[in-house]
Design an enzyme around this catalytic site. Structure first.
Site, PDB file in Angstrom:
ATOM      1  N   LYS A  11      36.346  39.615  36.735  1.00  0.00           N
ATOM      2  CA  LYS A  11      36.944  39.696  38.069  1.00  0.00           C
ATOM      3  C   LYS A  11      38.291  38.963  38.119  1.00  0.00           C
ATOM      4  O   LYS A  11      38.647  38.239  37.181  1.00  0.00           O
ATOM      5  CB  LYS A  11      35.946  39.134  39.082  1.00  0.00           C
ATOM      6  CG  LYS A  11      34.628  39.950  39.151  1.00  0.00           C
ATOM      7  CD  LYS A  11      33.704  39.402  40.214  1.00  0.00           C
ATOM      8  CE  LYS A  11      32.442  40.238  40.351  1.00  0.00           C
ATOM      9  NZ  LYS A  11      31.569  39.738  41.451  1.00  0.00           N
ATOM     10  N   TYR A  51      30.543  48.621  45.715  1.00  0.00           N
ATOM     11  CA  TYR A  51      29.760  47.650  46.490  1.00  0.00           C
ATOM     12  C   TYR A  51      29.194  48.302  47.756  1.00  0.00           C
ATOM     13  O   TYR A  51      29.145  47.673  48.814  1.00  0.00           O
ATOM     14  CB  TYR A  51      30.628  46.434  46.829  1.00  0.00           C
ATOM     15  CG  TYR A  51      30.928  45.549  45.636  1.00  0.00           C
ATOM     16  CD1 TYR A  51      29.904  45.082  44.803  1.00  0.00           C
ATOM     17  CD2 TYR A  51      32.233  45.139  45.346  1.00  0.00           C
ATOM     18  CE1 TYR A  51      30.168  44.271  43.711  1.00  0.00           C
ATOM     19  CE2 TYR A  51      32.502  44.313  44.253  1.00  0.00           C
ATOM     20  CZ  TYR A  51      31.459  43.887  43.445  1.00  0.00           C
ATOM     21  OH  TYR A  51      31.714  43.076  42.367  1.00  0.00           O
ATOM     22  N   ASN A 114      33.140  34.776  41.482  1.00  0.00           N
ATOM     23  CA  ASN A 114      32.122  34.393  40.501  1.00  0.00           C
ATOM     24  C   ASN A 114      32.325  35.031  39.129  1.00  0.00           C
ATOM     25  O   ASN A 114      31.373  35.360  38.432  1.00  0.00           O
ATOM     26  CB  ASN A 114      30.724  34.672  41.062  1.00  0.00           C
ATOM     27  CG  ASN A 114      30.502  36.148  41.358  1.00  0.00           C
ATOM     28  OD1 ASN A 114      31.419  36.952  41.209  1.00  0.00           O
ATOM     29  ND2 ASN A 114      29.303  36.505  41.755  1.00  0.00           N
ATOM     30  N   HIS A 117      31.139  40.717  36.835  1.00  0.00           N
ATOM     31  CA  HIS A 117      30.173  41.699  37.351  1.00  0.00           C
ATOM     32  C   HIS A 117      29.377  42.266  36.185  1.00  0.00           C
ATOM     33  O   HIS A 117      29.936  42.501  35.117  1.00  0.00           O
ATOM     34  CB  HIS A 117      30.909  42.860  38.038  1.00  0.00           C
ATOM     35  CG  HIS A 117      29.997  44.043  38.261  1.00  0.00           C
ATOM     36  ND1 HIS A 117      29.125  44.121  39.325  1.00  0.00           N
ATOM     37  CD2 HIS A 117      29.773  45.161  37.517  1.00  0.00           C
ATOM     38  CE1 HIS A 117      28.428  45.250  39.235  1.00  0.00           C
ATOM     39  NE2 HIS A 117      28.803  45.895  38.144  1.00  0.00           N
ATOM     40  N   GLU A 128      28.110  53.339  36.973  1.00  0.00           N
ATOM     41  CA  GLU A 128      29.311  52.489  37.028  1.00  0.00           C
ATOM     42  C   GLU A 128      30.255  52.770  35.857  1.00  0.00           C
ATOM     43  O   GLU A 128      31.486  52.764  36.015  1.00  0.00           O
ATOM     44  CB  GLU A 128      28.897  51.012  37.066  1.00  0.00           C
ATOM     45  CG  GLU A 128      28.208  50.663  38.386  1.00  0.00           C
ATOM     46  CD  GLU A 128      27.638  49.246  38.442  1.00  0.00           C
ATOM     47  OE1 GLU A 128      27.759  48.485  37.463  1.00  0.00           O
ATOM     48  OE2 GLU A 128      27.071  48.902  39.504  1.00  0.00           O
TER      49      GLU A 128
HETATM   50  P1  IDP Z   1      25.773  40.529  41.610  1.00  0.00           P
HETATM   51  O1  IDP Z   1      27.262  40.509  41.402  1.00  0.00           O
HETATM   52  O2  IDP Z   1      25.097  39.325  41.034  1.00  0.00           O
HETATM   53  O3  IDP Z   1      25.130  41.826  41.187  1.00  0.00           O
HETATM   54  P2  IDP Z   1      25.585  41.490  44.382  1.00  0.00           P
HETATM   55  O4  IDP Z   1      24.529  41.109  45.369  1.00  0.00           O
HETATM   56  O5  IDP Z   1      25.591  42.873  43.853  1.00  0.00           O
HETATM   57  O6  IDP Z   1      25.518  40.406  43.198  1.00  0.00           O
HETATM   58  O7  IDP Z   1      26.985  41.158  45.087  1.00  0.00           O
HETATM   59  C1  IDP Z   1      28.176  41.639  44.530  1.00  0.00           C
HETATM   60  C2  IDP Z   1      29.247  40.576  44.678  1.00  0.00           C
HETATM   61  O8  IDP Z   1      29.522  40.331  46.060  1.00  0.00           O
HETATM   62  C3  IDP Z   1      28.861  39.209  44.111  1.00  0.00           C
HETATM   63  O9  IDP Z   1      29.049  39.118  42.711  1.00  0.00           O
HETATM   64  C4  IDP Z   1      29.801  38.302  44.878  1.00  0.00           C
HETATM   65  O10 IDP Z   1      31.125  38.361  44.338  1.00  0.00           O
HETATM   66  C5  IDP Z   1      29.808  38.949  46.255  1.00  0.00           C
HETATM   67  N1  IDP Z   1      28.768  38.401  47.125  1.00  0.00           N
HETATM   68  C6  IDP Z   1      27.441  38.681  47.105  1.00  0.00           C
HETATM   69  N2  IDP Z   1      26.751  37.984  48.026  1.00  0.00           N
HETATM   70  C7  IDP Z   1      27.688  37.221  48.664  1.00  0.00           C
HETATM   71  C8  IDP Z   1      27.586  36.264  49.766  1.00  0.00           C
HETATM   72  O11 IDP Z   1      26.511  35.978  50.314  1.00  0.00           O
HETATM   73  N3  IDP Z   1      28.774  35.692  50.140  1.00  0.00           N
HETATM   74  C9  IDP Z   1      29.968  35.998  49.568  1.00  0.00           C
HETATM   75  N4  IDP Z   1      30.097  36.882  48.547  1.00  0.00           N
HETATM   76  C10 IDP Z   1      28.966  37.487  48.109  1.00  0.00           C
HETATM   77 MG    MG Z   2      25.316  43.705  41.959  1.00  0.00          MG
END
Ligand code: IDP
Ligand code: MG
Length: 137
Positions: A11, A51, A114, A117, A128
């Site tokens: 990212k 997303y 974070n 992905h 994807e």
């Molecule tokens: P993942 O990346 O671990 O699969 P997902 O639930 O698919 O998690 O969420 C996609 C991305 O959206 C996360 O990696 C993060 O960057 C962002 N995200 C997810 N949940 C939150 C939240 O509660 N607050 C802010 N950003 C979030």
């Molecule tokens: Mg995810």
């Protein structure tokens, strides 16, 4: 477990902080193969697809502004049990649950920004990969 493909994306914070090499090293040291890789800039349209499960969440605009803030590096990563295995070395989504020794646990202090992905199932991995590398990938 058969050889699998997963879609991995470094990212914008990973790219900006100069962590591409460190994160790729962890993927390769684990034993996975990177079979395709490219740097690209994402737009809101592709993020709404990628997303789709989050578009109605209050933090979705924050995700869009973060994910369009700079280039990302998309990769096809292959290996035995690659989808689950990559999720393990990536670490948990919520930053406070990402344990030391994982990519997110070691390099991230926020849930939004974070670093990485990874697809959450083999089926989504294939979807994807096609989304970012085309139908024939
Ligand atoms: P993942 O990346 O671990 O699969 P997902 O639930 O698919 O998690 O969420 C996609 C991305 O959206 C996360 O990696 C993060 O960057 C962002 N995200 C997810 N949940 C939150 C939240 O509660 N607050 C802010 N950003 C979030
Ligand atoms: Mg995810």
């Amino acid at each position: 477990m058969a050889k699998e493909r997963t879609y991995i994306m470094l990212k914008p914070d990973c790219v900006k902080r100069g962590l591409i090499g460190k994160v790729i090293a962890r993927i390769e040291e684990k034993g996975y193969t990177i079979s395709n890789m490219k740097m690209m800039n994402l737009d809101e349209k592709i993020l709404r697809e990628h997303y789709a499960h989050l578009v109605d969440r209050p933090f979705f605009p924050e995700i869009v502004s973060y994910m369009t803030s700079g280039p990302v590096v998309g990769m096809i990563v292959e290996g035995e049990n690659a989808v689950k295995g990559m999720r393990i070395i990536m670490g948990a989504t919520k930053f406070e649950e990402a344990t030391a020794g994982t990519i997110r646990g070691d390099f991230a202090m926020k849930t939004t920004e974070n670093i990485i992905h990874g697809s959450d199932s083999p089926e989504n991995g294939e979807i994807e990969i096609k989304r970012f590398f085309g139908e024939n990938a």
